[in-house]
Design a protein around this motif. Structure first.
Motif, PDB file in Angstrom:
ATOM      1  N   GLN A  41       0.837  -1.200   0.000  1.00  0.00           N
ATOM      2  CA  GLN A  41       0.000   0.000   0.000  1.00  0.00           C
ATOM      3  C   GLN A  41       0.869   1.246   0.000  1.00  0.00           C
ATOM      4  O   GLN A  41       1.809   1.367   0.789  1.00  0.00           O
ATOM      5  N   SER A  42       0.524   2.165  -0.882  1.00  0.00           N
ATOM      6  CA  SER A  42       1.215   3.447  -0.935  1.00  0.00           C
ATOM      7  C   SER A  42       0.178   4.552  -0.792  1.00  0.00           C
ATOM      8  O   SER A  42      -0.980   4.376  -1.204  1.00  0.00           O
ATOM      9  N   ASN A  43       0.564   5.664  -0.202  1.00  0.00           N
ATOM     10  CA  ASN A  43      -0.409   6.717   0.044  1.00  0.00           C
ATOM     11  C   ASN A  43       0.152   8.089  -0.297  1.00  0.00           C
ATOM     12  O   ASN A  43       1.357   8.336  -0.234  1.00  0.00           O
ATOM     13  N   THR A  44      -0.763   8.969  -0.670  1.00  0.00           N
ATOM     14  CA  THR A  44      -0.418  10.361  -0.942  1.00  0.00           C
ATOM     15  C   THR A  44      -1.389  11.255  -0.182  1.00  0.00           C
ATOM     16  O   THR A  44      -2.542  10.879   0.031  1.00  0.00           O
ATOM     17  N   THR A  45      -0.918  12.420   0.234  1.00  0.00           N
ATOM     18  CA  THR A  45      -1.718  13.320   1.057  1.00  0.00           C
ATOM     19  C   THR A  45      -1.988  14.622   0.314  1.00  0.00           C
ATOM     20  O   THR A  45      -1.087  15.186  -0.313  1.00  0.00           O
ATOM     21  N   LEU A  46      -3.251  15.083   0.388  1.00  0.00           N
ATOM     22  CA  LEU A  46      -3.646  16.307  -0.300  1.00  0.00           C
ATOM     23  C   LEU A  46      -4.349  17.255   0.663  1.00  0.00           C
ATOM     24  O   LEU A  46      -4.981  16.823   1.627  1.00  0.00           O
ATOM     25  N   ASP A 121      -1.527  -2.742  -4.309  1.00  0.00           N
ATOM     26  CA  ASP A 121      -1.201  -3.591  -5.454  1.00  0.00           C
ATOM     27  C   ASP A 121      -0.174  -4.625  -5.018  1.00  0.00           C
ATOM     28  O   ASP A 121       0.536  -4.425  -4.018  1.00  0.00           O
ATOM     29  N   THR A 122      -0.098  -5.726  -5.763  1.00  0.00           N
ATOM     30  CA  THR A 122       0.898  -6.749  -5.451  1.00  0.00           C
ATOM     31  C   THR A 122       2.306  -6.283  -5.809  1.00  0.00           C
ATOM     32  O   THR A 122       3.285  -6.836  -5.309  1.00  0.00           O
ATOM     33  N   ASP A 123       2.402  -5.272  -6.669  1.00  0.00           N
ATOM     34  CA  ASP A 123       3.693  -4.690  -7.043  1.00  0.00           C
ATOM     35  C   ASP A 123       3.866  -3.360  -6.305  1.00  0.00           C
ATOM     36  O   ASP A 123       3.074  -2.437  -6.509  1.00  0.00           O
ATOM     37  N   PRO A 124       4.870  -3.231  -5.437  1.00  0.00           N
ATOM     38  CA  PRO A 124       5.030  -1.981  -4.674  1.00  0.00           C
ATOM     39  C   PRO A 124       5.253  -0.759  -5.562  1.00  0.00           C
ATOM     40  O   PRO A 124       4.773   0.336  -5.249  1.00  0.00           O
ATOM     41  N   GLU A 125       5.977  -0.933  -6.664  1.00  0.00           N
ATOM     42  CA  GLU A 125       6.203   0.183  -7.582  1.00  0.00           C
ATOM     43  C   GLU A 125       4.899   0.630  -8.223  1.00  0.00           C
ATOM     44  O   GLU A 125       4.643   1.829  -8.371  1.00  0.00           O
ATOM     45  N   LYS A 128       2.725   2.680  -5.874  1.00  0.00           N
ATOM     46  CA  LYS A 128       3.163   4.076  -5.824  1.00  0.00           C
ATOM     47  C   LYS A 128       2.689   4.846  -7.055  1.00  0.00           C
ATOM     48  O   LYS A 128       2.173   5.971  -6.952  1.00  0.00           O
ATOM     49  N   GLU A 129       2.846   4.246  -8.235  1.00  0.00           N
ATOM     50  CA  GLU A 129       2.456   4.903  -9.476  1.00  0.00           C
ATOM     51  C   GLU A 129       0.957   5.190  -9.497  1.00  0.00           C
ATOM     52  O   GLU A 129       0.525   6.273  -9.906  1.00  0.00           O
ATOM     53  N   GLU A 158       5.280   7.025  -2.095  1.00  0.00           N
ATOM     54  CA  GLU A 158       6.598   6.414  -2.227  1.00  0.00           C
ATOM     55  C   GLU A 158       6.448   4.903  -2.322  1.00  0.00           C
ATOM     56  O   GLU A 158       5.403   4.341  -2.007  1.00  0.00           O
ATOM     57  N   VAL A 159       7.519   4.250  -2.747  1.00  0.00           N
ATOM     58  CA  VAL A 159       7.488   2.791  -2.879  1.00  0.00           C
ATOM     59  C   VAL A 159       7.456   2.164  -1.490  1.00  0.00           C
ATOM     60  O   VAL A 159       8.373   2.385  -0.684  1.00  0.00           O
ATOM     61  N   PRO A 160       6.423   1.413  -1.153  1.00  0.00           N
ATOM     62  CA  PRO A 160       6.360   0.772   0.171  1.00  0.00           C
ATOM     63  C   PRO A 160       7.379  -0.358   0.275  1.00  0.00           C
ATOM     64  O   PRO A 160       7.639  -1.074  -0.690  1.00  0.00           O
ATOM     65  N   LEU A 161       7.952  -0.517   1.454  1.00  0.00           N
ATOM     66  CA  LEU A 161       8.985  -1.528   1.662  1.00  0.00           C
ATOM     67  C   LEU A 161       8.429  -2.839   2.185  1.00  0.00           C
ATOM     68  O   LEU A 161       9.009  -3.908   1.937  1.00  0.00           O
ATOM     69  N   THR A 162       7.328  -2.774   2.917  1.00  0.00           N
ATOM     70  CA  THR A 162       6.744  -3.983   3.492  1.00  0.00           C
ATOM     71  C   THR A 162       5.273  -4.069   3.118  1.00  0.00           C
ATOM     72  O   THR A 162       4.598  -3.041   2.990  1.00  0.00           O
TER      73      THR A 162
END
Length: 220
Positions: A41-46, A121-125, A128-129, A158-162
Motif C-alpha cells: 500500500q502506498s499513500n499520498t496526502t492532499l 497492489d501486489t507490485d510496490p512500484e 506508488k504509481e 513512495e514505494v512501500p517496503l513492506t
C-alpha cells in the motif's frame, strides 16, 4: 458437571484437539506464507481548499473537509471517470475500472484538514504509481466538479517496503485458536452424544441404580 469431569473428557480425547489444532495451524501457515500474494500500500496526502459564498469578506474556508466531503471525494476517486483516466495514462490495458476502484481508498488523515488517498497492489512500484496518478487526476477533476478552488499535493506516494497484508503471524495465531476451540467443541459434542455406560459411576448417574458389584476384566 464438575471441573474434574471436564478435564477428564479433554484428557480422554486430547489427541483430537491436538490434531485439529495442528491441521488448522498448518493450513493457515501454508496459505499465508506460500499461497497468498503480498499486498503493498502506498499513500499520498492532499490539502483541499473549498470555496464558499459569504457576505463577511471570507472567500475560503480550509476547514470544510468533514465526513460528508470525504464521502464525496471517495466516490469521485472510485468513479469510472477517474479510474478510466488513470488506467489510460498508466497504460494498464488489462485492468477494468472496477478493478482499479477496488485498489483505492480515501480517508481523513488523523482528524486533520488533510485527506489521504491510498492505493494497493501486489507490485510496490505500481502501488506508488497508481497513488500518485490518482492524486493528479483527482486534483484536476475535483476542481472542475465540486466547486473546489484549489488542491495541493502535500506528500507524494513512495514505494512501500513492506506489505500490509496478509498478516501472516496473525492469521496463524487465529487459525490455531479456532482449531483449538473447534477441537474442544468436537470432543464435548462426542461426549454429549455418547450414551453408553462404561463405569459404575455411569450406572448411578444415568440410571439412578445402586451398583451391587463389578466384574473385573482379567488379562488373557
Amino acid at each position: 458437571m464438575e471441573l474434574r469431569e471436564y478435564l477428564q473428557i479433554i484428557r480422554k480425547r486430547l489427541w483430537v484437539v491436538i490434531l485439529i489444532t495442528l491441521l488448522s495451524t498448518t493450513t493457515s501457515a501454508v496459505i499465508s506464507f506460500f499461497v497468498l500474494k503480498p499486498i503493498y500500500q502506498s499513500n499520498t496526502t492532499l490539502y483541499v481548499f473549498k470555496k464558499i459564498d459569504t457576505q463577511g469578506g471570507i472567500a475560503y474556508n480550509d476547514l470544510l473537509v468533514g465526513n460528508q466531503l470525504v464521502k464525496d471525494y471517495r466516490e469521485l476517486v472510485k468513479s469510472r471517470l477517474v479510474s478510466s483516466t488513470v488506467i489510460q495514462e498508466l497504460g494498464l490495458k488489462d485492468m477494468t475500472t472496477s478493478q482499479m476502484a477496488a485498489k483505492l481508498g480515501v480517508s481523513l488523515k488523523n482528524d486533520t484538514r488533510l485527506i489521504e488517498i491510498t492505493a494497493q497492489d501486489t507490485d510496490p512500484e505500481m502501488a506508488k504509481e497508481i497513488a500518485n496518478k490518482v492524486a493528479e487526476v483527482f486534483k484536476k477533476k475535483v476542481v472542475e466538479l465540486m466547486d473546489v478552488e484549489n488542491v495541493q499535493i502535500i506528500d507524494k506516494a513512495e514505494v512501500p517496503l513492506t506489505p500490509v497484508k496478509p498478516k501472516k503471524e496473525l492469521n496463524v495465531a487465529i487459525a490455531a485458536f479456532v482449531g483449538l476451540m473447534t477441537g474442544l467443541g468436537i470432543i464435548f459434542l462426542i461426549e454429549y452424544l455418547d450414551n453408553t455406560i462404561k463405569t459404575p459411576e455411569d450406572v448411578q448417574k444415568h440410571l439412578g441404580l445402586p451398583v451391587i458389584g463389578t466384574i473385573p476384566v482379567f488379562p488373557e
